[in-house]
Structure formats: C-alpha cells, structure tokens
Motif scaffolding. Structure first.
Motif, short mmCIF file in Angstrom:
data_model
loop_
_atom_site.label_atom_id
_atom_site.label_comp_id
_atom_site.label_asym_id
_atom_site.label_seq_id
_atom_site.Cartn_x
_atom_site.Cartn_y
_atom_site.Cartn_z
N ALA A 245 3.81 -22.84 -9.13
CA ALA A 245 3.16 -23.43 -10.30
C ALA A 245 4.14 -23.57 -11.47
N GLU A 246 3.79 -24.45 -12.38
CA GLU A 246 4.55 -24.57 -13.63
C GLU A 246 3.66 -24.08 -14.76
N LEU A 247 4.20 -23.20 -15.60
CA LEU A 247 3.38 -22.60 -16.65
C LEU A 247 3.58 -23.33 -17.97
N PRO A 248 2.49 -23.54 -18.75
CA PRO A 248 2.63 -24.14 -20.09
C PRO A 248 3.20 -23.10 -21.06
N VAL A 249 4.40 -23.33 -21.53
CA VAL A 249 5.04 -22.29 -22.36
C VAL A 249 4.33 -22.10 -23.69
N ASN A 250 3.58 -23.12 -24.16
CA ASN A 250 2.82 -22.92 -25.40
C ASN A 250 1.78 -21.81 -25.25
N MET A 251 1.22 -21.68 -24.04
CA MET A 251 0.22 -20.64 -23.81
C MET A 251 0.86 -19.25 -23.81
N ILE A 252 2.11 -19.18 -23.35
CA ILE A 252 2.82 -17.88 -23.39
C ILE A 252 2.98 -17.46 -24.85
N LEU A 253 3.29 -18.44 -25.70
CA LEU A 253 3.42 -18.15 -27.14
C LEU A 253 2.08 -17.73 -27.73
N ILE A 254 1.04 -18.52 -27.46
CA ILE A 254 -0.27 -18.26 -28.08
C ILE A 254 -0.81 -16.90 -27.65
N LYS A 255 -0.60 -16.54 -26.39
CA LYS A 255 -1.13 -15.26 -25.86
C LYS A 255 -0.21 -14.08 -26.19
N GLY A 256 0.97 -14.37 -26.70
CA GLY A 256 1.92 -13.29 -26.96
C GLY A 256 2.18 -12.47 -25.71
N CYS A 257 2.21 -13.16 -24.56
CA CYS A 257 2.31 -12.44 -23.28
C CYS A 257 3.71 -12.59 -22.69
N GLN A 258 3.95 -11.85 -21.63
CA GLN A 258 5.22 -11.93 -20.92
C GLN A 258 4.99 -12.42 -19.49
N VAL A 259 5.90 -13.24 -19.00
CA VAL A 259 5.89 -13.65 -17.60
C VAL A 259 7.10 -12.96 -16.97
N VAL A 260 6.83 -12.08 -16.01
CA VAL A 260 7.87 -11.16 -15.55
C VAL A 260 8.11 -11.34 -14.05
N GLY A 261 9.36 -11.56 -13.68
CA GLY A 261 9.69 -11.71 -12.26
C GLY A 261 9.77 -10.35 -11.57
N VAL A 262 9.35 -10.34 -10.30
CA VAL A 262 9.43 -9.12 -9.47
C VAL A 262 10.22 -9.49 -8.22
N ALA A 263 11.40 -8.93 -8.07
CA ALA A 263 12.24 -9.24 -6.90
C ALA A 263 12.71 -7.91 -6.31
N TYR A 264 11.91 -7.36 -5.41
CA TYR A 264 12.18 -5.99 -4.96
C TYR A 264 13.49 -5.87 -4.19
N GLN A 265 13.80 -6.87 -3.38
CA GLN A 265 15.05 -6.77 -2.61
C GLN A 265 16.26 -6.71 -3.55
N ARG A 266 16.29 -7.60 -4.53
CA ARG A 266 17.43 -7.61 -5.46
C ARG A 266 17.46 -6.34 -6.29
N PHE A 267 16.28 -5.89 -6.71
CA PHE A 267 16.19 -4.65 -7.49
C PHE A 267 16.80 -3.49 -6.70
N SER A 268 16.42 -3.35 -5.42
CA SER A 268 16.90 -2.18 -4.69
C SER A 268 18.38 -2.31 -4.36
N ARG A 269 18.90 -3.54 -4.34
CA ARG A 269 20.35 -3.71 -4.12
C ARG A 269 21.12 -3.48 -5.43
N LEU A 270 20.58 -3.97 -6.55
CA LEU A 270 21.32 -3.91 -7.82
C LEU A 270 21.10 -2.59 -8.56
N GLN A 271 19.95 -1.93 -8.31
CA GLN A 271 19.65 -0.66 -8.98
C GLN A 271 19.24 0.38 -7.93
N PRO A 272 20.19 0.72 -7.01
CA PRO A 272 19.81 1.57 -5.88
C PRO A 272 19.32 2.96 -6.29
N ALA A 273 19.90 3.53 -7.35
CA ALA A 273 19.48 4.89 -7.73
C ALA A 273 18.03 4.87 -8.20
#
Ligand code: NAP
Length: 324
Positions: A245-273
């Motif tokens: 999907a494509e998100l309307p960035v004006n709604m991110i502003l209006i809601k004062g919200c965050q859109v946060v990526g979750v990439a578990y494979q990269r996380f466990s490789r880049l932050q193993p501890a």
C-alpha cells in the motif's frame, strides 16, 4: 541427505524432493539433525524470488527448525553434540541436516514437543522485536492485529495480552477469530464482513488503536490511518495480501503517528546482542508457560509443497510444521 530443493524461482509445485550432500560445517557453525522445521510465509516469498535474501540455487527453503546437534565448528565452545536446540539460519531447514551460525542457535528443554519448538524462534522473535523494540507497546494501550490468526498474528495477540494491552484481533473468518479468542483477544473483527475502521473506532471510544500490527498489507494498510490513535505506531510487518500500500503522508502528520518498519532478519544480523537478549527473555516466558505456540498443521518432508499450499490458500492458523 534428503532435502526439499528449489532449483529455480517459481511456485511451491516447482520444488523437488531429492538427495544432496550435507552442508559443509563452518568454524562458527552448528550442525543440526533436523527433527521438525517450521514453514513461514517468507519461505514462499523466497521460492518465488520475492524475498530480500536470495540464496544460490539449488537451495532448501525452511528458515527455522528444532533438532539435535551432531557436530560443532572450531569456534563454537558453548554448544555440544547431543544438545537439543532450535535454530533459525533463515534457509536450509527443509532437509535432514542444516548448519546454522552459533548466534542463531538456542538450547531447548526436552519436555517441549518438536512441533511447538520448530517455529518458536522466528515467529516470537519477530513479534517481540515488533511490539517491544519498534512499537513500544505499553500496558493499557490498545493493540490492533491484522491477520490475527496467522503465524506472527496469533503470536502478536498472545504477546499483546502478556504485555498488558487490550487486543483487537482482526481476521478473515469466524473460525480464525475463535482461535484468536482462545489466545486472549479482547475484541474480534471479521474483516471479510465488517468495516474495520468503524468497528475499531467503536471499540476505542472514537480514538483508534495505539499500536497496529500489520502483516497483511494491501487494503488493510489502506484503512490504518483512519483507525490509528494520536501518537499511534503502525508496524509494517509484511504483505501477505500481495499489494504494497501507499500511505497518505498528510494523515501521518494529522495523527501525529509513526510508521515503523519491522525487519527481524536484518535486526538479528545487525544487532545480534540485542536479538539474543530478546530471545533469552522469550525463552524464559516460554519455560514459565506464558507462551504457547499454536500449530494447526504438520506435514512430512515429502509433502512440504502441501504445507506451502495450506499457507498460500489461507487454510492454516498459527504455525505450520514439516517433520523429517
Ligand atoms: N518483518 C518481518 O521480520 C517478518 C517476519 C515474519 C513474517 N513476516 C511477514 O508477515 C506476513 C505473515 O507471515 P506469517 O508467517 O504469519 O503468514 P501466515 O501464517 O500465512 O499469516 C498470514 C495471514 O495473512 C492473512 N491474509 C490476508 N490476505 C492474504 C492473502 N492474500 N494470502 C495469504 N494470507 C492472507 C491471512 O489471514 P486471514 O485469512 O484471516 O485474512 C493469514 O492468516 C508475511 O507477509 C511475512 O512475509 C515478516
């Protein structure tokens, strides 16, 4: 050894079961005799050539497994042959043997069954990283989970309750929602019949959900900006529905919200501890009986293609496991 083999990108039906040489041991590697391997949606993406990690051909899918250690590399002092472990090397587990890097190998107690153990690491590891590291979910907040009866979805329902949230489970049938309810969901939304936005607004006094766990994408993501609370966090976990999907960035502003990526494979490789610390806490919760992996289907290795079709056709709840 026997293995499911992907010789070219395609569909599950293009996979073969054949005999290949066991993988070579690496200095930091742990050789595991696989008893059971979990099937995750990303396995299908890997076979289709749509996953971010593209192993050389031929490869065996299967990101995680449970089994006995038979051999360890020269740089592995703290795991011994004979130990029962879970491992998530991200590829190669639909085979009788796999070699996993030490950092993604975790001892498991003997009393835990193979089926429940096979899919523990990646599913719960992803959900922990999503809800806690990325989403900062707090007790008393409202968590909305899409695809809530699926592998990561049901674990998000379960962990959301454990973290003290009010959980709204959204899924595509009454049968799937019944599974979510049995895992503690406070409210159920059947998105095959009901408008998600209105239901979530009704359930939250018009505010919307504080954290939205989205492994589905497509139309579900489209609705999120209409039912997310002020200061909310939308967790982008996956695109099981296919469309990004494509998100309307004006709604991110209006809601004062965050859109946060979750990439578990990269996380466990880049932050193993940090990843290993997360897994240690998860193992503690599991040992204390606070987490109960739900396995709806098991298939023998020869029928791994049928396991994949069950996921593609939305027949499964929780996890699907392949036994060797
Ligand atoms: N970001 C990460 O690190 C990470 C880690 C693991 C998984 N993932 C992603 O998370 C997603 C879910 O993975 P999973 O292993 O939990 O899969 P799963 O068990 O198959 O669950 C996916 C759920 O999505 C829903 N869905 C909606 N439309 C669908 C469609 N067209 N085809 C299939 N399912 C559809 C289904 O529920 P209903 O039938 O109820 O709609 C299903 O229960 C995948 O996109 C996967 O790649 C991401």
């Amino acid at each position: 050894m026997k293995a499911v083999l992907c010789r070219k990108y395609g569909e599950p039906d293009d996979l073969e079961v054949g005999e290949i040489d066991p993988p070579a041991l690496t200095p930091d590697g742990v050789r595991v005799q696989v008893d059971a391997a979990a099937l995750n949606f990303p396995d299908i993406l890997m076979v289709q050539g749509k996953y971010q990690y593209k192993p050389d051909f031929p490869f065996s899918p299967g990101m995680e497994c449970v089994g006995r250690v038979t051999e360890v590399g020269a740089d592995v002092p703290d795991i011994q042959p004979g130990q029962r472990v879970i491992a998530h090397p991200w590829v190669g587990c639909f085979a009788e043997q796999v070699v996993a890097p030490r950092q993604v190998v975790f001892p498991v107690p003997d009393h835990v069954g193979d089926a429940a153990a096979a899919g523990f690491g990646l599913t719960y590891g992803t959900v922990y990283h999503a809800l806690i590291d990325r989403g900062g979910l707090q007790p008393g907040e409202t968590l909305l989970v899409y695809g809530a009866a699926g592998g990561v979805g049901l674990a998000a329902v379960e962990m959301g309750k454990l973290l003290g949230a009010t959980v709204i489970a959204a899924a595509g049938s009454p049968e799937k929602l019944a599974v979510c309810e049995s895992y503690g969901a406070d409210h159920l939304v059947d998105y095959s019949k009901e408008p998600v936005r209105e239901r979530v607004k009704d359930l939250t006094g018009g505010r919307g959900a504080d954290v939205i766990f989205d492994p589905v994408g497509g139309d579900m993501t489209d609705t999120t900006m209409r039912c997310i609370n002020w200061d909310g966090r939308l967790l982008i976990v996956g695109f099981a529905a296919g469309r990004i999907a494509e998100l309307p960035v004006n709604m991110i502003l209006i809601k004062g919200c965050q859109v946060v990526g979750v990439a578990y494979q990269r996380f466990s490789r880049l932050q193993p501890a940090q990843s290993r610390a997360n897994m240690a806490e998860l193992m503690g919760w599991w040992a204390a009986g606070k987490l109960k992996p739900h396995v709806s289907m098991t298939f023998p290795l020869d029928k791994a293609v049928d396991a994949m079709k069950a996921i593609v056709n939305r027949k499964s709840t929780g996890q699907v496991v392949v036994t060797t």
